[in-house]
Design an enzyme around this catalytic site. Structure first.
Site, short mmCIF file in Angstrom:
data_model
loop_
_atom_site.label_atom_id
_atom_site.label_comp_id
_atom_site.label_asym_id
_atom_site.label_seq_id
_atom_site.Cartn_x
_atom_site.Cartn_y
_atom_site.Cartn_z
N GLU A 81 0.91 3.91 1.83
CA GLU A 81 1.10 4.40 3.27
C GLU A 81 2.55 3.45 3.66
OE1 GLU A 81 -1.81 3.35 2.22
OE2 GLU A 81 -3.20 3.95 3.58
N CYS B 250 -6.08 1.77 6.04
CA CYS B 250 -6.67 0.18 6.19
C CYS B 250 -6.05 -0.11 7.62
CB CYS B 250 -6.53 -0.78 5.24
SG CYS B 250 -4.68 -1.55 5.46
N CYS C 83 -2.34 -0.44 7.31
CA CYS C 83 -1.52 0.77 7.57
C CYS C 83 -1.86 1.78 8.91
CB CYS C 83 -2.04 1.61 6.23
SG CYS C 83 -1.74 0.90 4.46
N HIS D 250 0.86 -1.38 -0.08
CA HIS D 250 -0.04 -0.09 0.08
C HIS D 250 0.87 1.40 0.12
CE1 HIS D 250 -4.01 -1.75 1.61
NE2 HIS D 250 -3.48 -2.35 0.75
#
Lengths: 151, 151
Positions: free
Chosen positions: A60, A88, A91, A58
């Site tokens: 992040e 999410c 993260c 991801h």
């Protein structure tokens, strides 16, 4: 006369949106992120889960790794993360460990976002949401409509 | 006469414990993990957060990335993760995305573990806990006692 602050949240969120657009062009779910310290960008990243075949890629997560690498230390206590979609659980959990100072996100993610799932952030982390929400949501919608039409 | 099953949970947890011991020797919080498919290990990893200056470098995260790389796909639907400590929110969130079939962990982590923090796993993921719990806990305790004495 008040000076205009050139480096406001919208300024950095635009940079995160540019990252999201790069993800879009690669066929990735368009989420982008930047991390700043004292109004200086020290990390940029976009979602690469398809390209890297890796659910952990991801925006992040990559930004956290890159920022820590830049700073030479794993704690991001003076940093702000700008991200185009609400983080999410994964993260959010990584941001907890990083002791990040501030999270700014654009669009909310009621189903998969950390908030409704009750993920614990670090007690020192402040959160701002809704910055350029319309633009970030529109890009995500455009992606999913395009993908639906391709299938 | 019943055959002895050589590849039981304790067998693979011992491999994860060997990874944790490697972390211990590096001065890392001693957590180790392996991922298996059909009783074959496809990924091994240990905590490297200090060495890599990266809060995301938990054993589980590295094992997920390595297993997906081995399989050539990001979903770990037929895989079992053996890890010596209960996964945290970040790792639980990553395991959610990976759609892992099964998690086996040794020691519980009541404060930072995914369970008490309510992290959502994938509905298809089954969980077994307590395998070689005593050995995994003893290694963690030894680490923290040693670190306290050094400071």
């Amino acid at each position: 006369m008040a000076l205009i602050e050139p480096f406001d949240d919208a300024y950095f969120m635009k940079k995160a949106l540019m990252e999201a657009e790069t993800a879009f062009d690669l066929g990735e779910i368009p989420v982008g992120a930047v991390i700043t310290v004292n109004n200086t960008i020290i990390a940029r990243a976009h979602n690469l889960t398809e390209r890297l075949n890796d659910v952990t890629a991801h925006a992040e997560m990559q930004a956290i790794t890159a920022a820590a690498n830049y700073l030479g230390g794993k704690y991001l206590t003076d940093c702000t993360l700008y991200v185009t979609l609400e983080p999410c659980q994964m993260c959010g959990g990584a941001l907890y460990w990083s002791q990040l100072s501030r999270i700014v996100y654009a669009a909310a993610d009621p189903n998969r976002g950390y908030k409704n799932l009750g993920t614990q952030l670090h007690p020192k982390t402040q959160v701002t949401s809704g910055i350029l929400e319309t633009e970030a949501s529109a890009l995500l919608k455009r992606f999913f409509i395009q993908r639906r039409n391709l299938n």
